[in-house]
Design a protein around this motif. Structure first.
Motif, PDB file in Angstrom:
ATOM      1  N   PRO A 255       0.743  -1.224  -0.128  1.00  0.00           N
ATOM      2  CA  PRO A 255       0.147   0.028  -0.094  1.00  0.00           C
ATOM      3  C   PRO A 255       0.848   1.396   0.148  1.00  0.00           C
ATOM      4  CG  PRO A 255      -0.939  -1.494   1.447  1.00  0.00           C
ATOM      5  CD  PRO A 255       0.462  -2.225   1.148  1.00  0.00           C
ATOM      6  N   GLU A 256       1.945   1.062   0.681  1.00  0.00           N
ATOM      7  CA  GLU A 256       2.819   2.347   0.515  1.00  0.00           C
ATOM      8  C   GLU A 256       3.180   3.019  -0.779  1.00  0.00           C
ATOM      9  OE1 GLU A 256       2.782   0.591   4.661  1.00  0.00           O
ATOM     10  OE2 GLU A 256       3.074  -0.036   2.611  1.00  0.00           O
ATOM     11  N   ASP A 257       3.368   2.022  -1.520  1.00  0.00           N
ATOM     12  CA  ASP A 257       3.810   2.418  -2.802  1.00  0.00           C
ATOM     13  C   ASP A 257       2.842   3.285  -3.532  1.00  0.00           C
ATOM     14  OD1 ASP A 257       5.818   0.584  -2.575  1.00  0.00           O
ATOM     15  OD2 ASP A 257       4.721  -0.947  -3.434  1.00  0.00           O
ATOM     16  N   TYR A 258       1.680   3.597  -3.252  1.00  0.00           N
ATOM     17  CA  TYR A 258       0.399   4.052  -3.821  1.00  0.00           C
ATOM     18  C   TYR A 258       0.003   5.517  -3.134  1.00  0.00           C
ATOM     19  CZ  TYR A 258       0.012   0.033  -6.610  1.00  0.00           C
ATOM     20  OH  TYR A 258       0.202  -0.989  -7.566  1.00  0.00           O
ATOM     21  N   THR A 259       0.594   5.991  -2.031  1.00  0.00           N
ATOM     22  CA  THR A 259       0.069   7.094  -1.121  1.00  0.00           C
ATOM     23  C   THR A 259       0.243   8.368  -1.960  1.00  0.00           C
ATOM     24  OG1 THR A 259       2.262   7.128   0.092  1.00  0.00           O
ATOM     25  CG2 THR A 259       0.235   5.743   1.014  1.00  0.00           C
ATOM     26  N   ALA A 260       0.998   8.397  -2.974  1.00  0.00           N
ATOM     27  CA  ALA A 260       1.147   9.704  -3.602  1.00  0.00           C
ATOM     28  C   ALA A 260       0.182   9.766  -4.640  1.00  0.00           C
ATOM     29  CB  ALA A 260       2.480   9.809  -4.448  1.00  0.00           C
ATOM     30  N   ASN A 261      -0.743   8.909  -4.813  1.00  0.00           N
ATOM     31  CA  ASN A 261      -1.826   8.930  -5.617  1.00  0.00           C
ATOM     32  C   ASN A 261      -3.098   9.455  -4.832  1.00  0.00           C
ATOM     33  OD1 ASN A 261      -0.223   8.261  -7.740  1.00  0.00           O
ATOM     34  ND2 ASN A 261      -0.703   6.161  -7.518  1.00  0.00           N
ATOM     35  N   GLY A 262      -3.170   9.237  -3.663  1.00  0.00           N
ATOM     36  CA  GLY A 262      -4.398   9.416  -2.655  1.00  0.00           C
ATOM     37  C   GLY A 262      -4.421   8.348  -1.652  1.00  0.00           C
ATOM     38  N   ARG A 263      -5.490   8.275  -1.035  1.00  0.00           N
ATOM     39  CA  ARG A 263      -5.620   7.470   0.119  1.00  0.00           C
ATOM     40  C   ARG A 263      -5.515   6.078  -0.440  1.00  0.00           C
ATOM     41  NH1 ARG A 263      -8.068  11.612   0.761  1.00  0.00           N
ATOM     42  NH2 ARG A 263      -7.905  12.872   2.775  1.00  0.00           N
ATOM     43  N   VAL A 264      -5.348   5.038   0.577  1.00  0.00           N
ATOM     44  CA  VAL A 264      -5.236   3.724   0.269  1.00  0.00           C
ATOM     45  C   VAL A 264      -6.043   2.775   1.282  1.00  0.00           C
ATOM     46  CG1 VAL A 264      -3.613   1.651  -0.173  1.00  0.00           C
ATOM     47  CG2 VAL A 264      -3.027   3.939  -0.858  1.00  0.00           C
ATOM     48  N   LEU A 265      -6.680   1.852   0.821  1.00  0.00           N
ATOM     49  CA  LEU A 265      -7.559   0.833   1.891  1.00  0.00           C
ATOM     50  C   LEU A 265      -6.472   0.162   2.827  1.00  0.00           C
ATOM     51  CD1 LEU A 265     -10.244  -0.009  -0.567  1.00  0.00           C
ATOM     52  CD2 LEU A 265     -10.582   1.015   1.315  1.00  0.00           C
ATOM     53  N   GLU A 266      -6.422   0.117   3.933  1.00  0.00           N
ATOM     54  CA  GLU A 266      -5.773  -0.619   4.929  1.00  0.00           C
ATOM     55  C   GLU A 266      -6.393  -1.847   5.404  1.00  0.00           C
ATOM     56  OE1 GLU A 266      -3.208  -2.219   6.275  1.00  0.00           O
ATOM     57  OE2 GLU A 266      -2.158  -0.043   6.382  1.00  0.00           O
ATOM     58  N   PHE A 267      -6.230  -2.841   4.729  1.00  0.00           N
ATOM     59  CA  PHE A 267      -6.686  -4.246   4.989  1.00  0.00           C
ATOM     60  C   PHE A 267      -5.997  -4.679   6.270  1.00  0.00           C
ATOM     61  CE2 PHE A 267      -8.092  -3.881   0.823  1.00  0.00           C
ATOM     62  CZ  PHE A 267      -9.095  -4.685   0.416  1.00  0.00           C
ATOM     63  N   GLY A 268      -5.043  -4.521   6.879  1.00  0.00           N
ATOM     64  CA  GLY A 268      -4.382  -4.976   8.272  1.00  0.00           C
ATOM     65  C   GLY A 268      -5.455  -4.359   8.985  1.00  0.00           C
ATOM     66  N   TRP A 269      -6.283  -3.371   9.115  1.00  0.00           N
ATOM     67  CA  TRP A 269      -7.029  -2.690  10.141  1.00  0.00           C
ATOM     68  C   TRP A 269      -8.150  -3.948  10.454  1.00  0.00           C
ATOM     69  CZ3 TRP A 269      -6.870   1.103  13.631  1.00  0.00           C
ATOM     70  CH2 TRP A 269      -8.053   1.288  14.302  1.00  0.00           C
ATOM     71  N   GLY A 270      -8.879  -4.287   9.329  1.00  0.00           N
ATOM     72  CA  GLY A 270     -10.006  -5.099   9.433  1.00  0.00           C
ATOM     73  C   GLY A 270      -9.586  -6.628  10.180  1.00  0.00           C
ATOM     74  N   ARG A 271      -8.522  -7.186   9.824  1.00  0.00           N
ATOM     75  CA  ARG A 271      -7.872  -8.429   9.906  1.00  0.00           C
ATOM     76  C   ARG A 271      -7.402  -8.387  11.431  1.00  0.00           C
ATOM     77  NH1 ARG A 271      -3.447  -8.372   5.355  1.00  0.00           N
ATOM     78  NH2 ARG A 271      -4.974  -8.854   3.317  1.00  0.00           N
ATOM     79  N   ASP A 272      -6.902  -7.135  11.992  1.00  0.00           N
ATOM     80  CA  ASP A 272      -6.330  -7.052  13.406  1.00  0.00           C
ATOM     81  C   ASP A 272      -7.581  -6.943  14.193  1.00  0.00           C
ATOM     82  OD1 ASP A 272      -3.679  -7.738  12.746  1.00  0.00           O
ATOM     83  OD2 ASP A 272      -3.341  -5.726  12.343  1.00  0.00           O
ATOM     84  N   VAL A 273      -8.442  -6.203  13.948  1.00  0.00           N
ATOM     85  CA  VAL A 273      -9.553  -5.919  14.791  1.00  0.00           C
ATOM     86  C   VAL A 273     -10.419  -7.326  14.993  1.00  0.00           C
ATOM     87  CG1 VAL A 273     -11.881  -4.704  14.944  1.00  0.00           C
ATOM     88  CG2 VAL A 273     -10.089  -3.557  14.254  1.00  0.00           C
ATOM     89  N   LYS A 274     -10.459  -7.899  13.983  1.00  0.00           N
ATOM     90  CA  LYS A 274     -11.459  -9.400  13.980  1.00  0.00           C
ATOM     91  C   LYS A 274     -10.307 -10.161  14.949  1.00  0.00           C
ATOM     92  CE  LYS A 274     -12.269 -13.610  11.687  1.00  0.00           C
ATOM     93  NZ  LYS A 274     -12.103 -14.481  10.288  1.00  0.00           N
ATOM     94  N   GLY A 275      -9.309 -10.264  15.010  1.00  0.00           N
ATOM     95  CA  GLY A 275      -8.255 -10.928  16.120  1.00  0.00           C
ATOM     96  C   GLY A 275      -8.545 -10.457  17.444  1.00  0.00           C
TER      97      GLY A 275
END
Length: 495
Positions: A255-275
């Motif tokens: 995801p870090e490769d794309y931040t210059a273009n705009g926001r990026v969906l952080e998939f890690g959040w949903g996975r870790d919240v589930k845990g």
């Protein structure tokens, strides 16, 4: 709007698009880097497969009054025919004519939502076209083959990587393969080519002229970041952009490769919240963020689930009931990133699409009056998570506390609590046993309305619509935290 566009000179269309994007930039300023003031309406919700007319009505009747800032629509493009949900993600033309409604209905929906104070983000499928090997006819009548879409793209406009069976992606540790081979047989656009970029920009410009405020770029991971940059740099300044780049450990594309273009969906959040919810370790909740290896907050769009993860089990979903509600409370309560909620329909077959009529049009979306985490849903029912009292109430909490810092953290067993400066306080219990405790809320003394039970409109002319929480002169309150429950109060919901 549709008829005027046919004769409107491109220069004038561009001026209109820039004006619309400027309005969007102002309205979505709370999502941009920098402070997020209290009472900013910056929570979005993915209204998955909602027809345009139903979405317009929902903006007026609920989303606007409840404080939602924006909606993410399903793709507004002509697509293959069929009943599965993923037919919407197989474009055959860029005509705004799909099973979700006509071009006129889409434009009317955008205008209605704007009048309700709700911005509109469109899901833009620009990585690929259809994945059909046999020739066919799209929903609006456009004929196509796998690599030929008349007046749009021909065989030379697609990648044929030639390094895997059937040209399909087989491994994700090879960046070239991920961005030049086909994603499950979907005809992969050569987005580095000027002609392809021109066609994509024309489509996005058209949607901007219809009033949309920005885009979610589907399958962005499969498009080189430089190609996306070449496209979004041609859009009006301030156009909202979020990109789907699924984080994979050890993969070359991140995801870090794309931040210059705009926001990026952080998939890690949903996975870790589930845990956290499933293991009852919610005491770690307030630490979620950049220290966990996530994107910087101003670059991240966080979510509990979306249309993909609710089907593959990667995250919690509506079917998890109370656990799902707590995950949304946590996400809206801690203040990291731009929050995007999800609202869809019930299913047991992961390919099943929404209910349709004989012509393939999606039937109107309607919400039952009593939807919530305890509701039993049958296949095809609209789950309407955005209307669940606890979720809608936490949108009001999120709006009220702005970027106030997390303070007064507390945890005990399977429960946790924290304040957001002196503007709000939230506590949750992910365990199986009740906990009675007295906690420092940081709020002024008085009676507050619990927005988890009271919802978006927890206060009434006579007090609270549901539970009342009393804060004493020292800012303390005594709570009974029942198993799998939460309490949230804020200065905007006082009895």
């Amino acid at each position: 709007m549709e008829h005027s566009r046919r004769w409107m000179p491109r220069v004038l269309r561009r001026v209109m698009a820039i004006a619309l994007a400027t309005v969007a930039a102002i309205a979505l300023a709370a999502c941009s880097p920098g402070p997020r003031p209290a009472n900013a309406r910056d929570v979005g919700v993915q209204m998955f497969q909602w027809p345009w007319s139903s979405l317009a009505a929902e903006c007026t009747s609920f989303l606007g009054p409840a404080g939602y800032g924006w909606v993410l629509t399903s793709p507004p493009n002509e697509h293959i025919t069929g009943t599965a949900w993923w037919t919407s993600y197989q474009p055959v033309s860029y005509a705004v004519d799909s099973r979700l409604g006509t071009r006129d209905e889409f434009a009317a929906m955008v205008g209605t939502c704007h009048e309700a104070g709700v911005k509109v983000i469109a899901d833009a499928v620009i990585n690929h076209m259809s994945g059909q090997d046999e020739p066919g006819t799209g929903f609006a009548g456009s004929r196509y083959t796998h690599y030929d879409y008349p007046d749009l793209y021909t065989g030379d406009d697609f990648h044929h990587c030639g390094i895997t069976p059937g040209d399909d992606i087989s491994v994700y540790d090879d960046a070239f393969e991920v961005q030049n081979c086909e994603l499950v047989n979907l005809a992969d656009l050569a987005t580095e080519k000027p002609h392809v970029q021109d066609a994509i920009v024309a489509y996005l410009d058209d949607l901007l002229a219809l009033g949309v405020d920005g885009f979610r770029i589907d399958a962005a991971k499969h498009i080189p970041a430089d190609d996306i940059a070449a496209i979004v740099d041609r859009l009006p300044e301030g156009t909202f952009v979020e990109q789907e780049v699924i984080r994979g450990a050890g993969e070359p594309i991140q995801p870090e490769d794309y931040t210059a273009n705009g926001r990026v969906l952080e998939f890690g959040w949903g996975r870790d919240v589930k845990g956290m919810i499933e293991s009852a370790t919610v005491g770690q909740a307030t630490g979620l963020g950049e220290d966990w290896g996530y994107l910087p907050a101003h670059d991240a769009v966080v979510f509990v689930d979306n249309h993909d993860t609710e089907r593959n089990g990667e995250t919690l979903s509506y079917a998890d009931g109370a656990e799902y509600l707590l995950a949304n409370v946590l996400t809206l309560g801690v203040g990291y990133g731009t929050v995007q909620l999800h609202s869809g329909y019930a299913f047991t077959d992961r390919d099943a699409g929404p209910a349709q009529d004989a012509a393939g049009n999606v039937l109107p979306a309607t919400c039952a009056d009593d939807v919530g985490s305890e509701t039993a849903f049958a296949d095809g029912d609209w789950v309407c998570q955005h209307r669940w009292p606890g979720i809608a109430g936490m949108v009001s909490f999120h709006n009220a506390v702005g970027d106030a810092p997390v303070t007064r953290e507390w945890s005990e067993g399977d429960a946790a609590a924290w304040a957001r400066g002196d503007l709000g306080f939230v506590a949750l219990n992910a365990g199986a046993e009740p906990i009675t405790t007295t906690l420092d809320t940081g709020l002024p003394a008085g009676d507050y309305c619990d927005v988890i039970t009271g919802g978006a409109h927890a206060t009434t002319t006579s007090g609270c619509s549901a539970e009342t929480v009393t804060v004493d002169a020292e800012g303390r309150t005594t709570l009974v935290l029942h198993p799998m429950s939460a309490v949230a109060i804020h200065v905007g919901a006082r009895a």
